[in-house]
Structures are given as structure tokens and as C-alpha cells.
Design an enzyme around this catalytic site. Structure first.
Site, short mmCIF file in Angstrom:
data_model
loop_
_atom_site.label_atom_id
_atom_site.label_comp_id
_atom_site.label_asym_id
_atom_site.label_seq_id
_atom_site.Cartn_x
_atom_site.Cartn_y
_atom_site.Cartn_z
N LYS A 157 36.17 -17.33 73.67
CA LYS A 157 35.71 -16.86 74.56
C LYS A 157 34.26 -16.57 74.77
O LYS A 157 33.90 -16.71 73.78
CB LYS A 157 36.45 -15.14 75.87
CG LYS A 157 36.25 -15.79 77.11
CD LYS A 157 36.95 -16.38 77.84
CE LYS A 157 37.38 -16.64 79.52
NZ LYS A 157 39.00 -16.86 79.36
N ASP A 187 34.72 -20.88 83.32
CA ASP A 187 35.52 -19.94 83.82
C ASP A 187 34.79 -19.07 85.15
O ASP A 187 33.87 -19.75 85.56
CB ASP A 187 35.92 -18.18 82.51
CG ASP A 187 36.87 -17.60 82.47
OD1 ASP A 187 37.62 -17.99 82.62
OD2 ASP A 187 36.20 -16.63 82.89
N1 GLU Z 1 39.04 -19.70 81.31
C1 GLU Z 1 40.16 -20.83 81.17
C2 GLU Z 1 41.15 -19.63 80.92
O1 GLU Z 1 40.95 -18.21 81.15
C3 GLU Z 1 40.35 -22.06 80.67
C4 GLU Z 1 40.13 -21.99 79.41
C5 GLU Z 1 40.12 -23.63 78.69
O2 GLU Z 1 40.47 -24.69 79.55
O3 GLU Z 1 39.58 -23.84 77.84
O4 GLU Z 1 42.56 -20.04 80.70
#
Ligand code: GLU
Length: 437
Positions: A118, A158
Site C-alpha cells: 500500500k 485508493d
Molecule cells: N485499493 C484497493 C483495495 O484496497 C484496490 C487495490 C488494487 O486494485 O490493487 O483493495
């Protein structure tokens, strides 16, 4: 930087966050139920690597402002690390650590060949002009250029970021290496290698999972089931839109300004169009409530406690706590956000017989379609939207089955079952690979 430019410094945020405490408490509970070997438990508990970037951005008025961003790779045993990038004023290293850890379990749970990561930048994107946002994104990407790649670490949108952010990231990375690399990020616009269905995927997945939960709880009735959704960003809005399309009544929904409520059901499409108007400042649900009389205005806290059947927290971490868990009226909670429920609230819900469908299952639709996007980019072949949604449903329902089976077998909540299933998968793979050298 010339003499006349002012450099404004913002300080990095290393303050402890409740989200990380929650993620660790959930992990400890699941790992000890699994009876994981102590050294393996330590290995899975800590992030593999953590980066802090302090970088300057030229603002429109000529000032130079320093920003702080983070990227945490929690685990890469199952494949490249995967996870979104968040732009928000509250971002901290601890929050990013928690979110990276949840990505590891989420990908493992739904069977994607990914580890978890993240990222985030401490910034309120609403304070940036479009050109400032672009410069910030490009500079942050360039800081991360040696740690992201299609087979190493693949960012996605996100909170506070979107497909345009991903387009700038993909372009900056591609300009640096000298050729186009669509697979370095997912959640891109369609015309540069994005996937059909990615925009709606997380919200749609939340509703697919909610329907399955309602079916299993024996309360499936789309005409009379009332939903409350906290959050009107990508996840909340698409969950609410899809739910309404299926005949559910969304009686309350909120954004950062507060919520709107109508016990007879809201017109989500109308609210969506209202809040997506291109004016500055961006119109909020509070503005809507001020200008219209078909809704009542409520605060975000009041919204959570309103009469409903299903509550979908789809905003931030740490929303359902020991303070309000006793007052929640919903029979079912489906976590669109990551980490909205604290361990204390989880216990209260368990005592009260309220089922909580955990984040790593309920909101896995986003990363699942991100995976489809990445596969399509690597193969240079694209799928139609029917194929995307068919595969999405198949993967999510299979994951639901696995969680339900584990919950029954070990007599634990869906959260602990989901975490146990995911942790076990990463633990097994770690043992198969062995410790290097
Ligand atoms: N940000 C999204 C999550 O928390 C998607 C992450 C992604 O697609 O890599 O799952």
C-alpha cells in the site's frame, strides 16, 4: 529552486494509528487459532520493506512545497506486491502498514498470485489544482520508480486517487524506462490499457458478497432490504448504484460532509450526478440536503446508527468502535472499506449476533479486477465486460465458500476465518519455498 521561491515543509506522520493496532490484533488472533509456528508468525507479522519519500512539488503560485509519501511492501511470497495509493491528510506510516498487511491477506484469500502493498501521500487532494495534483503524482512516481514494476510492485487507485492518477503514474514510469508499460499500475483509463468493469468492481463486489450473505442468513429479499452506506467515493457510490439497480432500497448514504436519509429510499443516481458536477468546491451531500427537501441531513455518526437491515461502511478505518457498536441497528455489516471495525466492536457484534462480512472478502472485487487488468495488459488482449463480471462473481463466491467452510470448521467469526484461510495460504507457500539461503 530560485531565491524567490518559498519552501513549505510538511512533517511526516509517524504517529501510531488504530488501524495498525487492529490489523495486528486480527492477525494475532487468526495466527494463534491456526497454531502457526512462532518464527513463521513473526515473519508474516512484519512488513518486508517500508519506504518513506520526502519530495518537493512546485505549486501553481510558484512556491515549492515538501510532501511525504509512503510505500510499504508487506509480503511478496505469492507474487508481486499489489495495492492502492491513497492521498489523504491523515495518511501515516502506520496506516499504510495496516493497509499493506490487509492487501496480503485479501489477495491470498481470493487466490490472486500477489503479495500485499500500500502507499499514500499526506495531502488533501481537494486542496490541489489539477496541475498540482499531476506534478505531485509524477514526482511521487519518479521517487518510486525503482520499487514499482509489472513483476515487482503494482499500484492502483485508493482513497483520493483515481484512473487519471494511474494514467500519470503509468506515463511517468513509461517515460523513465523509455517504452510504454501499461502493466505497472492498474485502475487505468480504458484507452491506455485499463479494464472494462474496473471502476465499478469494488462496489459491485461488495453487493455480490452482500447478496450471498443475505441468502445464507435466510433474509434475502431485495424489495424490502434497506441499506445504509457510509462513503460516496468509488466504493460506496458504485455499491449503492448497483444495489439500487438490483431493487434494494438505499435509505442513507454519506460523504465527508455528512449523510442524507430518506426511509422510503434515496435516488442514488441523482445524488451521484449532483456530487460529480465539475464545480469548485466540489458539491457535497450536505449541499444537496441544503438545496433539496426530499432528504434529511444527518451526521456521519448518526448515519451509522440509523434503522436499516444492512450497513455498508465504505469510507475509512475505525468507524465501528466500542462507542457505537451497541447502537448499530443493522442485522448484517458488509465492509466496503478496509478496517472499518475495531476488534472491540467485532466482539460486541458477535455477542449481539450481527454478522460482519470482513473487508478482505467484501471489498476484494477491486483488486480482483485489477488482476484481470494486469493479465490483459501482459497478454495484450482485452476481455469484454461480461467476461470480467462473470469471472469476478466466480472468484468472489468461491472465496465466500472457503471462508464459510473455515468459519464452520473452526467455529470462528467470518473475519477470523477469512484471516485464517489467507494467512494459512501464505504460510504454506513460505514453507514450500523455504528460507533463503
Ligand atoms: N485499493 C484497493 C483495495 O484496497 C484496490 C487495490 C488494487 O486494485 O490493487 O483493495
Amino acid at each position: 529552486m530560485n531565491q524567490s521561491q518559498t519552501v513549505i515543509l510538511t512533517s511526516p506522520n509517524h504517529a501510531p494509528s488504530k488501524a495498525y493496532e487492529t490489523a495486528l490484533a486480527q492477525f494475532d488472533r487468526a495466527a494463534s487459532r491456526l497454531g502457526l509456528d512462532d518464527s513463521l508468525q513473526q515473519f508474516l507479522r512484519y512488513p518486508k520493506r517500508e519506504y518513506t519519500f520526502n519530495f518537493p512539488v512546485k505549486m501553481d503560485n510558484g512556491d515549492v512545497r515538501m510532501f511525504t509519501g509512503y510505500r510499504v511492501h508487506h509480503n511478496i511470497v505469492l507474487g508481486p506486491s499489489k495495492g492502492g495509493i491513497r492521498y489523504a491528510p491523515h495518511v501515516s506510516l502506520d496506516e499504510v502498514r495496516a493497509l499493506a498487511m490487509w492487501m496480503t491477506w485479501k489477495c491470498a484469500l481470493v487466490g490472486l498470485p500477489y503479495g500485499g502493498a500500500k502507499g499514500g501521500v499526506i495531502v488533501d487532494p481537494r486542496d490541489l489544482s489539477l496541475t498540482e495534483n499531476e506534478r505531485l503524482t509524477r514526482r511521487f512516481t519518479s521517487e518510486m520508480v525503482s520499487i514499482i514494476s509489472p513483476y515487482g510492485d503494482i499500484p492502483a487507485p485508493d482513497m483520493g486517487t483515481n484512473s487519471q492518477t494511474m494514467a500519470w503514474m503509468m506515463d511517468t514510469y513509461s517515460m523513465t524506462v523509455g517504452y510504454s508499460v501499461p502493466a505497472v499500475v492498474t485502475g487505468k483509463p480504458l484507452n491506455i490499457g485499463g479494464s472494462e468493469g474496473r471502476e465499478e468492481a469494488t462496489g459491485r463486489g461488495v453487493i455480490i458478497i452482500m447478496e450471498e450473505a443475505l441468502r445464507r442468513e435466510g433474509i434475502f429479499d431485495n424489495q424490502n432490504t434497506r441499506l445504509i452506506v457510509q462513503g460516496f467515493g468509488n466504493v460506496g457510490s458504485h455499491a449503492a448504484l448497483y444495489a439500487q439497480q438490483l431493487g434494494y432500497k438505499v435509505v442513507g448514504i454519506s460523504d465527508i460532509s455528512g449523510g442524507v436519509y430518506n426511509p422510503e429510499g434515496l435516488d442514488i443516481q441523482k445524488l451521484f450526478e449532483y456530487t460529480r458536477q465539475k464545480r469548485r468546491p466540489m458539491p457535497t451531500l450536505k449541499d444537496y440536503a441544503n438545496e433539496h427537501n426530499d432528504v434529511d441531513f444527518v451526521t456521519n455518526q448518526e448515519l451509522l446508527e440509523l434503522e436499516c437491515d444492512v450497513l455498508i461502511p465504505a469510507a475509512l478505518e475505525d468507524q465501528l468502535t466500542e462507542e457505537n457498536a451497541h447502537k448499530i441497528k443493522a442485522k448484517l455489516i458488509v465492509e466496503g472499506a478496509n478496517g472499518p471495525t475495531t476488534p472491540e466492536a467485532d466482539e460486541i457484534f458477535q455477542e449481539r449476533g450481527i454478522t460482519v462480512v470482513p473487508d478482505i472478502l467484501a471489498n476484494a472485487g477491486g483488486v480482483t479486477v485489477s488482476y484481470f487488468e494486469w493479465v490483459q495488459d501482459l497478454q495484450m488482449f482485452s476481455w469484454d465486460v461480461e467476461e470480467v463480471f462473470r469471472q469476478l462473481r466466480r472468484i468472489l463466491l468461491k472465496a465466500y465458500d472457503n471462508v464459510a467452510e473455515f468459519a464452520e470448521k473452526h467455529d470462528v467469526t467470518m473475519r477470523t476465518a477469512a484471516q485464517m484461510y489467507a494467512i494459512n495460504r501464505v504460510a504454506q507457500a513460505t514453507m514450500t519455498r523455504g528460507i533463503y539461503p
